[in-house]
Design a protein around this motif. Structure first.
Motif, PDB file in Angstrom:
ATOM      1  N   THR A 177       1.127  -1.364  -0.051  1.00 32.24           N
ATOM      2  CA  THR A 177      -0.029   0.275  -0.034  1.00 32.24           C
ATOM      3  C   THR A 177       1.484   0.715  -0.081  1.00 32.24           C
ATOM      4  N   ASP A 178       0.061   2.344   0.284  1.00 32.88           N
ATOM      5  CA  ASP A 178       0.728   2.878   0.045  1.00 32.88           C
ATOM      6  C   ASP A 178       1.105   4.228   1.586  1.00 32.88           C
ATOM      7  N   LEU A 179       2.509   5.325   2.088  1.00 36.38           N
ATOM      8  CA  LEU A 179       2.436   4.796   2.772  1.00 36.38           C
ATOM      9  C   LEU A 179       0.955   6.171   3.670  1.00 36.38           C
ATOM     10  N   ASP A 180       0.477   7.036   2.803  1.00 29.35           N
ATOM     11  CA  ASP A 180       0.000   7.983   3.247  1.00 29.35           C
ATOM     12  C   ASP A 180      -2.016   6.929   3.968  1.00 29.35           C
ATOM     13  N   THR A 181      -1.781   6.304   2.961  1.00 31.30           N
ATOM     14  CA  THR A 181      -3.282   4.833   2.644  1.00 31.30           C
ATOM     15  C   THR A 181      -2.764   4.607   4.681  1.00 31.30           C
ATOM     16  N   LEU A 182      -1.755   3.817   4.737  1.00 32.32           N
ATOM     17  CA  LEU A 182      -1.210   3.378   5.855  1.00 32.32           C
ATOM     18  C   LEU A 182      -1.530   4.096   6.943  1.00 32.32           C
ATOM     19  N   TRP A 183      -0.306   5.067   6.647  1.00 30.99           N
ATOM     20  CA  TRP A 183      -0.567   6.034   8.348  1.00 30.99           C
ATOM     21  C   TRP A 183      -1.937   6.418   8.360  1.00 30.99           C
ATOM     22  N   ARG A 184      -3.108   6.692   7.734  1.00 27.36           N
ATOM     23  CA  ARG A 184      -4.361   6.754   8.145  1.00 27.36           C
ATOM     24  C   ARG A 184      -5.402   5.540   9.007  1.00 27.36           C
ATOM     25  N   TYR A 185      -5.114   4.398   8.697  1.00 24.88           N
ATOM     26  CA  TYR A 185      -5.615   3.275   9.053  1.00 24.88           C
ATOM     27  C   TYR A 185      -5.107   3.072  10.839  1.00 24.88           C
ATOM     28  N   THR A 186      -3.672   3.414  10.549  1.00 24.85           N
ATOM     29  CA  THR A 186      -2.821   3.319  11.764  1.00 24.85           C
ATOM     30  C   THR A 186      -2.871   4.040  12.795  1.00 24.85           C
ATOM     31  N   GLN A 187      -3.548   5.168  12.060  1.00 32.49           N
ATOM     32  CA  GLN A 187      -4.089   6.661  13.118  1.00 32.49           C
ATOM     33  C   GLN A 187      -4.911   7.060  13.470  1.00 32.49           C
ATOM     34  N   ASP A 188      -6.293   7.003  12.905  1.00 34.36           N
ATOM     35  CA  ASP A 188      -7.470   6.959  13.122  1.00 34.36           C
ATOM     36  C   ASP A 188      -7.730   5.847  13.815  1.00 34.36           C
ATOM     37  N   PRO A 189      -8.796   6.020  14.976  1.00 33.84           N
ATOM     38  CA  PRO A 189      -8.294   5.093  16.738  1.00 33.84           C
ATOM     39  C   PRO A 189     -10.025   4.046  15.744  1.00 33.84           C
ATOM     40  N   ARG A 190     -10.854   4.933  15.061  1.00 34.38           N
ATOM     41  CA  ARG A 190     -12.040   4.116  14.790  1.00 34.38           C
ATOM     42  C   ARG A 190     -11.628   3.048  14.015  1.00 34.38           C
ATOM     43  N   LEU A 191     -10.670   3.318  12.894  1.00 36.54           N
ATOM     44  CA  LEU A 191      -9.775   2.284  12.105  1.00 36.54           C
ATOM     45  C   LEU A 191      -8.952   1.601  13.089  1.00 36.54           C
ATOM     46  N   HIS A 192      -8.619   1.493  13.655  1.00 34.54           N
ATOM     47  CA  HIS A 192      -7.241   0.904  14.102  1.00 34.54           C
ATOM     48  C   HIS A 192      -7.881  -0.130  15.322  1.00 34.54           C
ATOM     49  N   ALA A 193      -9.050   0.776  15.833  1.00 29.81           N
ATOM     50  CA  ALA A 193      -9.427  -0.987  16.630  1.00 29.81           C
ATOM     51  C   ALA A 193     -10.227  -1.434  15.839  1.00 29.81           C
ATOM     52  N   ARG A 194     -10.479  -1.542  14.977  1.00 32.17           N
ATOM     53  CA  ARG A 194     -11.302  -2.597  13.775  1.00 32.17           C
ATOM     54  C   ARG A 194     -10.043  -3.389  13.072  1.00 32.17           C
TER      55      ARG A 194
END
Length: 191
Positions: free
Chosen positions: A14-31
């Motif tokens: 994946t690209d860096l921006d996508t991975l950053w978003r999926y790991t830094q957004d608490p709602r996505l992280h908890a999923r």
């Protein structure tokens, strides 16, 4: 980080921006992260969060603080955190760790290293002999679950339980900086 610190590494196409978003957004992280049931930012306190974990019918809560470097000279990114639980049911008392994001030819190498202290004295240290390897496995399984989500588009809740595999992740650091916490962690306030 101590020699007992946990380490997990994977490469995600994946690209860096996508991975950053999926790991830094608490709602996505908890999923995707098996270690957390819920992660909520603390309103009015940037960088602070509350977390809840449900494990074997027990509900444990704690707090944390985090900071990130979204622009680094080497093209990568880092995120650091400190966490703590005052919950008497929590084996983990306090801890800290980091995520390192390094662009590579086929995606992003995603690395974590973290360590924690236990409560309950000798009993806690003994319990950790069993818990620590399991916690490392949970982290690696979760990293592979995230990888599958980003590479296939299949939501983590819909993945068969045996699709993610901790075995796909590296569990010991390579020589160099991957096993060393970023300096920004030293500046982060306690949780």
């Amino acid at each position: 980080m101590s020699r007992r610190a946990l380490y997990v590494e994977t490469v995600i196409r994946t690209d860096l921006d996508t991975l950053w978003r999926y790991t830094q957004d608490p709602r996505l992280h908890a999923r995707w992260d098996l270690r957390f049931s819920q992660i909520e930012p603390v309103v009015g306190s940037p960088g602070r969060f509350r977390y809840t974990t449900e494990f074997l019918g027990l509900v444990v809560s704690g707090t944390g603080t985090h900071a990130g470097e979204s622009t680094r000279p080497d093209g990568g990114r880092t995120s650091v955190l400190r966490f703590a639980s005052a919950d008497p049911l929590s084996l983990i008392k306090t801890g800290s760790g980091y995520w390192r994001y390094t662009p590579v030819d086929d995606g992003v190498r995603f690395v974590t290293g973290f360590d924690y202290t236990t409560r309950w004295g000798v009993v806690g240290r003994f319990a950790d002999l069993l818990f620590r390897p399991f916690f490392g496995w949970m982290t690696a399984w979760s990293f592979d679950r995230l990888r599958l989500w980003l590479e296939t588009g299949a939501p983590p809740e819909e993945l068969p339980l045996l699709s993610p595999s901790a075995r796909r992740c590296r569990r010991s650091p390579r020589p160099g900086k991957d096993g060393v916490a970023p300096r920004i962690l030293d500046t982060l306030e306690q949780a």
